[in-house]
Scaffold this motif. Sequence first.
Motif, PDB file in Angstrom:
ATOM      1  N   GLY A 278       0.811  -1.201   0.000  1.00 12.09           N
ATOM      2  CA  GLY A 278       0.000   0.000   0.000  1.00 12.09           C
ATOM      3  C   GLY A 278       0.846   1.253   0.000  1.00 12.09           C
ATOM      4  N   PRO A 279       0.322   2.315   0.588  1.00  8.90           N
ATOM      5  CA  PRO A 279       1.040   3.589   0.519  1.00  8.90           C
ATOM      6  C   PRO A 279       2.392   3.536   1.220  1.00  8.90           C
ATOM      7  N   ASP A 280       3.319   4.264   0.660  1.00  4.98           N
ATOM      8  CA  ASP A 280       4.621   4.473   1.275  1.00  4.98           C
ATOM      9  C   ASP A 280       4.936   5.961   1.232  1.00  4.98           C
ATOM     10  N   VAL A 281       5.614   6.447   2.255  1.00  2.00           N
ATOM     11  CA  VAL A 281       6.037   7.845   2.320  1.00  2.00           C
ATOM     12  C   VAL A 281       7.536   7.881   2.548  1.00  2.00           C
ATOM     13  N   TYR A 282       8.219   8.745   1.799  1.00  2.00           N
ATOM     14  CA  TYR A 282       9.645   8.976   1.979  1.00  2.00           C
ATOM     15  C   TYR A 282       9.848  10.456   2.246  1.00  2.00           C
ATOM     16  N   LEU A 283      10.374  10.751   3.431  1.00  2.00           N
ATOM     17  CA  LEU A 283      10.585  12.126   3.854  1.00  2.00           C
ATOM     18  C   LEU A 283      11.881  12.659   3.246  1.00  2.00           C
ATOM     19  N   GLY A 284      11.781  13.816   2.604  1.00  2.00           N
ATOM     20  CA  GLY A 284      12.954  14.422   2.007  1.00  2.00           C
ATOM     21  C   GLY A 284      13.638  15.386   2.948  1.00  2.00           C
ATOM     22  N   ASP A 285      14.970  15.457   2.839  1.00  2.37           N
ATOM     23  CA  ASP A 285      15.710  16.401   3.684  1.00  2.37           C
ATOM     24  C   ASP A 285      16.098  17.664   2.911  1.00  2.37           C
ATOM     25  N   GLY A 286      15.644  17.763   1.653  1.00  7.40           N
ATOM     26  CA  GLY A 286      15.962  18.923   0.847  1.00  7.40           C
ATOM     27  C   GLY A 286      17.333  18.879   0.214  1.00  7.40           C
ATOM     28  N   HIS A 287      18.089  17.776   0.447  1.00  4.35           N
ATOM     29  CA  HIS A 287      19.442  17.653  -0.094  1.00  4.35           C
ATOM     30  C   HIS A 287      19.642  16.338  -0.837  1.00  4.35           C
ATOM     31  N   GLY A 288      18.528  15.670  -1.177  1.00  8.11           N
ATOM     32  CA  GLY A 288      18.633  14.442  -1.959  1.00  8.11           C
ATOM     33  C   GLY A 288      18.606  13.165  -1.159  1.00  8.11           C
ATOM     34  N   GLU A 289      18.384  13.254   0.143  1.00  7.63           N
ATOM     35  CA  GLU A 289      18.281  12.056   0.972  1.00  7.63           C
ATOM     36  C   GLU A 289      16.810  11.843   1.356  1.00  7.63           C
ATOM     37  N   TRP A 290      16.435  10.556   1.476  1.00  7.23           N
ATOM     38  CA  TRP A 290      15.044  10.205   1.726  1.00  7.23           C
ATOM     39  C   TRP A 290      14.960   9.148   2.821  1.00  7.23           C
ATOM     40  N   LYS A 291      13.983   9.308   3.713  1.00  8.46           N
ATOM     41  CA  LYS A 291      13.808   8.402   4.847  1.00  8.46           C
ATOM     42  C   LYS A 291      12.377   7.876   4.859  1.00  8.46           C
ATOM     43  N   ALA A 292      12.240   6.560   4.937  1.00  6.54           N
ATOM     44  CA  ALA A 292      10.912   5.946   4.945  1.00  6.54           C
ATOM     45  C   ALA A 292      10.123   6.378   6.179  1.00  6.54           C
ATOM     46  N   SER A 293       8.830   6.649   5.971  1.00  7.68           N
ATOM     47  CA  SER A 293       7.947   7.045   7.068  1.00  7.68           C
ATOM     48  C   SER A 293       6.559   6.477   6.803  1.00  7.68           C
ATOM     49  N   SER A 294       6.477   5.132   6.758  1.00  7.87           N
ATOM     50  CA  SER A 294       5.256   4.443   6.332  1.00  7.87           C
ATOM     51  C   SER A 294       4.542   3.722   7.459  1.00  7.87           C
ATOM     52  N   ALA A 295       4.949   3.940   8.700  1.00  7.71           N
ATOM     53  CA  ALA A 295       4.280   3.279   9.819  1.00  7.71           C
ATOM     54  C   ALA A 295       2.808   3.675   9.854  1.00  7.71           C
ATOM     55  N   GLY A 296       1.937   2.676   9.902  1.00  4.76           N
ATOM     56  CA  GLY A 296       0.504   2.915   9.920  1.00  4.76           C
ATOM     57  C   GLY A 296      -0.133   2.940   8.545  1.00  4.76           C
ATOM     58  N   LEU A 297       0.676   2.816   7.482  1.00  2.00           N
ATOM     59  CA  LEU A 297       0.151   2.897   6.125  1.00  2.00           C
ATOM     60  C   LEU A 297       0.006   1.546   5.437  1.00  2.00           C
ATOM     61  N   ARG A 298       0.954   0.649   5.635  1.00  2.00           N
ATOM     62  CA  ARG A 298       0.992  -0.573   4.835  1.00  2.00           C
ATOM     63  C   ARG A 298       0.027  -1.621   5.388  1.00  2.00           C
ATOM     64  N   LEU A 299      -1.268  -1.303   5.219  1.00  2.00           N
ATOM     65  CA  LEU A 299      -2.335  -2.157   5.746  1.00  2.00           C
ATOM     66  C   LEU A 299      -3.132  -2.856   4.652  1.00  2.00           C
ATOM     67  N   LEU A 300      -2.838  -2.572   3.402  1.00  2.00           N
ATOM     68  CA  LEU A 300      -3.605  -3.141   2.306  1.00  2.00           C
ATOM     69  C   LEU A 300      -3.050  -4.502   1.911  1.00  2.00           C
ATOM     70  N   LYS A 301      -3.936  -5.378   1.405  1.00  5.40           N
ATOM     71  CA  LYS A 301      -3.496  -6.663   0.863  1.00  5.40           C
ATOM     72  C   LYS A 301      -3.067  -6.498  -0.592  1.00  5.40           C
ATOM     73  N   TYR A 302      -3.767  -5.620  -1.301  1.00  5.05           N
ATOM     74  CA  TYR A 302      -3.378  -5.262  -2.658  1.00  5.05           C
ATOM     75  C   TYR A 302      -3.462  -3.750  -2.787  1.00  5.05           C
ATOM     76  N   ALA A 303      -2.398  -3.148  -3.255  1.00  2.00           N
ATOM     77  CA  ALA A 303      -2.433  -1.721  -3.544  1.00  2.00           C
ATOM     78  C   ALA A 303      -2.915  -1.507  -4.969  1.00  2.00           C
ATOM     79  N   SER A 304      -3.485  -0.347  -5.223  1.00  2.00           N
ATOM     80  CA  SER A 304      -4.013  -0.012  -6.533  1.00  2.00           C
ATOM     81  C   SER A 304      -3.395   1.287  -7.004  1.00  2.00           C
ATOM     82  N   VAL A 305      -3.712   1.662  -8.221  1.00  2.00           N
ATOM     83  CA  VAL A 305      -3.362   2.995  -8.689  1.00  2.00           C
ATOM     84  C   VAL A 305      -4.239   3.998  -7.933  1.00  2.00           C
ATOM     85  N   GLY A 306      -3.719   5.160  -7.663  1.00  2.00           N
ATOM     86  CA  GLY A 306      -4.514   6.213  -7.055  1.00  2.00           C
ATOM     87  C   GLY A 306      -4.046   6.614  -5.684  1.00  2.00           C
TER      88      GLY A 306
END
Length: 400
Positions: A278-306
């Motif tokens: 399901g949904p995933d979030v990556y937090l940007g630091d404004g300098h090209g680095e990204w940190k996963a922040s998906s706690a509480g999101l990955r609850l779907l059995k199948y993700a869809s477009v949208g």
Amino acid sequence: MFPFGRRSFLRFTTLGLAAGYIGLSRPAPTLPRYVKALTLGPGKEWRFNPLLIDINGDGHLDLVATARLAQPALHIWLGDGKGTFTPLKPTWTDIGYAALATGDINGDGFPDIVAASHFGAVQTLLSDGKGGFTEKLLRGQDGYVAAQLADVDGDGHLDLILVGYAKVGIEVYFGDGTGNWTLHTRLPEPRPGPTMPGRALVVGDLNHDGHLDLVAAFQRWGLYVYYGDGRGGFTGGTATFRPPEQTAESLALGDVNKHGNLDIIINGSPSGRDQPCGPDVYLGDGHGEWKASSAGLRLLKYASVGIALGDLDGDGNLDIVAAGNMTGNVQDGGYGLFWFRGDGKGGWSLVPESGLPSRGLSTVHSITLADVDHDGFLEIIALCGGNRGAITMWKRQQPQ
């Protein structure tokens, strides 16, 4: 009235409006529930992201959408500002279903439309501000799945960025301010394989240099991030913060943790039957680095477009609306819409009693948020394909 002067649009582009990032804030003592307010185009296979723009200058948002196996594929409805939409008689060439983008291409203050067809034609519809259009056609070298308009070379004219269905990857066309497009570059170069099936595209300033950057998603090849130099040049390549086999079907940009940097929000991460996705979030630091922040999101059995971002409950924090399936059986349960409430720090929680359908929808192809009736709250617009395709609009229920 929806302000659509040239400077206004460019400001919206930079903030990621074409990617679905809108926040309307109003205090809300309790979490709202949503009810279905409208169904348009039942029985059609709706595809890609729609546009919500004021085509005829009456101050109300109108709806532009495209459907597979429909003639014509492009449909436009004029909104009355009260939640009712009336179809506009087609006067444009039918080029098949197409990825859509909008902006004031020729600087006359009216929002124009670009439709990049799955069959290769690129159609530019220059609006007269009254519901009429002047049309220009360009033949591309691929079918297309995503389109954005943004000034990437700093000349004051909107440029066109496309993602191909199979062959070309990312294409950047320079605009001349009259609706003509000249191919400037293709990315990546060289392509990683004979085919590069595109999925999604968003545009925004990721590193605070005042220049627009690109994030694109491809099947098998993963995410690509390119940083613009403000002159039409781009540097970057494959994103290392996410495995390429996790296909991102939808993308959005927004500052979900209020750190002043754009973050990347993704939907569509199949991990196998009954595996969390399901949904995933990556937090940007404004300098090209990204940190996963998906706690509480990955609850779907199948993700869809949208996927879409907006403040649904008026607490000042961006929330996520995503499509997917929670039963593990798409054939029986279909797809639903799910509201994940943001805490403004990168944390998320599913709203279980949102009123949105948790099942029963045909294949969802996009989710968009917009205030179509001027009540200060965001409506949720879902485009579905498949045998029971339709455009459905979900409205915040008024308290009893």
